[in-house]
Design a protein around this motif. Structure first.
Motif, PDB file in Angstrom:
ATOM      1  N   ALA A 139       0.830  -1.209   0.000  1.00 37.71           N
ATOM      2  CA  ALA A 139       0.000   0.000   0.000  1.00 37.71           C
ATOM      3  C   ALA A 139       0.867   1.262   0.000  1.00 37.71           C
ATOM      4  CB  ALA A 139      -0.950   0.002   1.189  1.00 37.71           C
ATOM      5  N   GLY A 140       1.981   1.254   0.686  1.00 38.55           N
ATOM      6  CA  GLY A 140       2.857   2.420   0.760  1.00 38.55           C
ATOM      7  C   GLY A 140       3.617   2.715  -0.524  1.00 38.55           C
ATOM      8  N   ASP A 141       3.532   1.823  -1.511  1.00 39.81           N
ATOM      9  CA  ASP A 141       4.218   2.047  -2.784  1.00 39.81           C
ATOM     10  C   ASP A 141       3.484   3.060  -3.662  1.00 39.81           C
ATOM     11  OD1 ASP A 141       6.032   0.085  -2.017  1.00 39.81           O
ATOM     12  OD2 ASP A 141       5.099  -1.483  -3.249  1.00 39.81           O
ATOM     13  N   ALA A 142       2.203   3.235  -3.440  1.00 36.22           N
ATOM     14  CA  ALA A 142       1.389   4.097  -4.306  1.00 36.22           C
ATOM     15  C   ALA A 142       1.587   5.570  -3.964  1.00 36.22           C
ATOM     16  CB  ALA A 142      -0.090   3.741  -4.167  1.00 36.22           C
ATOM     17  N   VAL A 143       1.443   6.408  -4.981  1.00 35.69           N
ATOM     18  CA  VAL A 143       1.353   7.850  -4.746  1.00 35.69           C
ATOM     19  C   VAL A 143      -0.139   8.175  -4.663  1.00 35.69           C
ATOM     20  CG1 VAL A 143       3.545   8.425  -5.829  1.00 35.69           C
ATOM     21  CG2 VAL A 143       1.472   8.467  -7.207  1.00 35.69           C
ATOM     22  N   THR A 144      -0.465   9.178  -3.856  1.00 34.48           N
ATOM     23  CA  THR A 144      -1.861   9.502  -3.602  1.00 34.48           C
ATOM     24  C   THR A 144      -2.177  10.917  -4.042  1.00 34.48           C
ATOM     25  OG1 THR A 144      -1.830   8.022  -1.692  1.00 34.48           O
ATOM     26  CG2 THR A 144      -3.640   9.598  -1.817  1.00 34.48           C
ATOM     27  N   PHE A 145      -3.191  11.034  -4.871  1.00 35.67           N
ATOM     28  CA  PHE A 145      -3.704  12.324  -5.338  1.00 35.67           C
ATOM     29  C   PHE A 145      -4.918  12.678  -4.493  1.00 35.67           C
ATOM     30  CE2 PHE A 145      -1.474  10.691  -8.959  1.00 35.67           C
ATOM     31  CZ  PHE A 145      -1.128  11.762  -9.765  1.00 35.67           C
ATOM     32  N   SER A 146      -4.973  13.896  -3.938  1.00 34.57           N
ATOM     33  CA  SER A 146      -6.198  14.324  -3.250  1.00 34.57           C
ATOM     34  C   SER A 146      -7.309  14.491  -4.281  1.00 34.57           C
ATOM     35  CB  SER A 146      -5.970  15.608  -2.453  1.00 34.57           C
ATOM     36  OG  SER A 146      -5.543  16.640  -3.315  1.00 34.57           O
ATOM     37  N   VAL A 147      -6.951  14.952  -5.464  1.00 37.08           N
ATOM     38  CA  VAL A 147      -7.839  15.019  -6.632  1.00 37.08           C
ATOM     39  C   VAL A 147      -7.051  14.376  -7.762  1.00 37.08           C
ATOM     40  CG1 VAL A 147      -9.016  16.521  -8.267  1.00 37.08           C
ATOM     41  CG2 VAL A 147      -8.939  17.145  -5.851  1.00 37.08           C
ATOM     42  N   GLY A 148      -7.627  13.383  -8.407  1.00 34.44           N
ATOM     43  CA  GLY A 148      -6.918  12.648  -9.442  1.00 34.44           C
ATOM     44  C   GLY A 148      -6.460  13.514 -10.597  1.00 34.44           C
ATOM     45  N   PRO A 149      -5.662  12.942 -11.494  1.00 40.32           N
ATOM     46  CA  PRO A 149      -5.183  13.692 -12.666  1.00 40.32           C
ATOM     47  C   PRO A 149      -6.349  14.238 -13.493  1.00 40.32           C
ATOM     48  CG  PRO A 149      -4.057  11.582 -12.478  1.00 40.32           C
ATOM     49  CD  PRO A 149      -5.160  11.577 -11.473  1.00 40.32           C
ATOM     50  N   PHE A 150      -6.079  15.281 -14.258  1.00 35.58           N
ATOM     51  CA  PHE A 150      -7.114  15.942 -15.053  1.00 35.58           C
ATOM     52  C   PHE A 150      -7.878  14.922 -15.902  1.00 35.58           C
ATOM     53  CE2 PHE A 150      -3.841  19.557 -15.056  1.00 35.58           C
ATOM     54  CZ  PHE A 150      -4.271  20.013 -13.825  1.00 35.58           C
ATOM     55  N   GLY A 151      -9.188  14.963 -15.797  1.00 34.93           N
ATOM     56  CA  GLY A 151     -10.049  14.044 -16.531  1.00 34.93           C
ATOM     57  C   GLY A 151     -10.296  12.737 -15.797  1.00 34.93           C
ATOM     58  N   PHE A 152      -9.558  12.503 -14.728  1.00 33.05           N
ATOM     59  CA  PHE A 152      -9.680  11.271 -13.949  1.00 33.05           C
ATOM     60  C   PHE A 152      -9.701  11.612 -12.458  1.00 33.05           C
ATOM     61  CE2 PHE A 152      -7.787  10.311 -17.987  1.00 33.05           C
ATOM     62  CZ  PHE A 152      -8.502   9.190 -18.413  1.00 33.05           C
TER      63      PHE A 152
END
Length: 150
Positions: A15-28
């Motif tokens: 689980a710690g390998d992932a990067v986390t977006f508070s708001v996903g990339p544009f369009g996603f």
């Protein structure tokens, strides 16, 4: 955990390998967690942002400094605050690549990089407030050869 990926088959990750977006990339915007996976033979300059939620969703990305050593993205104070950074130089940057055939027609988006805090793994796609970079820089502009990775 196991994940079926778009380009790498089934992989295992923590689980710690992932990067986390508070708001996903544009369009996603609803996609919040991605693994950053390097493509073989790219020496880390050609990567894949693989969604942990949607196996078919993966973005090809590049290290912008491998293309343009003088690349100097500067984030706004609110963006830095959201990522937990005092300065843009504390962050890692990736640019999305649109792969086309022939490869020389592929483009990278230097205007809207993904910034990642290397310690917290917080990520955010930003729009740089400068006219120095465009959303569709042809790879051929950087001297890439036909058949070279995107």
């Amino acid at each position: 955990m196991k994940l079926q990926t778009k380009y790498f088959g089934e992989i295992e990750y923590e689980a710690g390998d992932a990067v986390t977006f508070s708001v996903g990339p544009f369009g996603f915007e609803d996609e919040h967690e991605f693994l950053i996976l390097p493509f073989d033979g790219s020496a880390g300059s050609l990567l894949c942002f693989q969604s942990t939620r949607t196996p078919a969703l993966a973005f090809v990305a590049m290290d912008p400094f491998s293309l343009l050593p003088g690349y100097a993205p500067a984030l706004q104070p609110q963006e830095l605050k959201e990522l937990g950074a005092a300065d843009s130089q504390e962050l890692g940057f990736y640019v999305l690549c649109v792969v086309k055939k022939p490869v020389s027609e592929s483009t990278v988006n230097l205007k809207c990089p993904i910034a990642v805090h290397p310690e917290t793994r917080a990520a955010r796609q930003v729009i740089l407030e400068t006219d120095a970079y465009e959303m569709r820089h042809p790879l051929a502009q950087f001297g890439r050869e036909e058949g070279a990775p995107c």
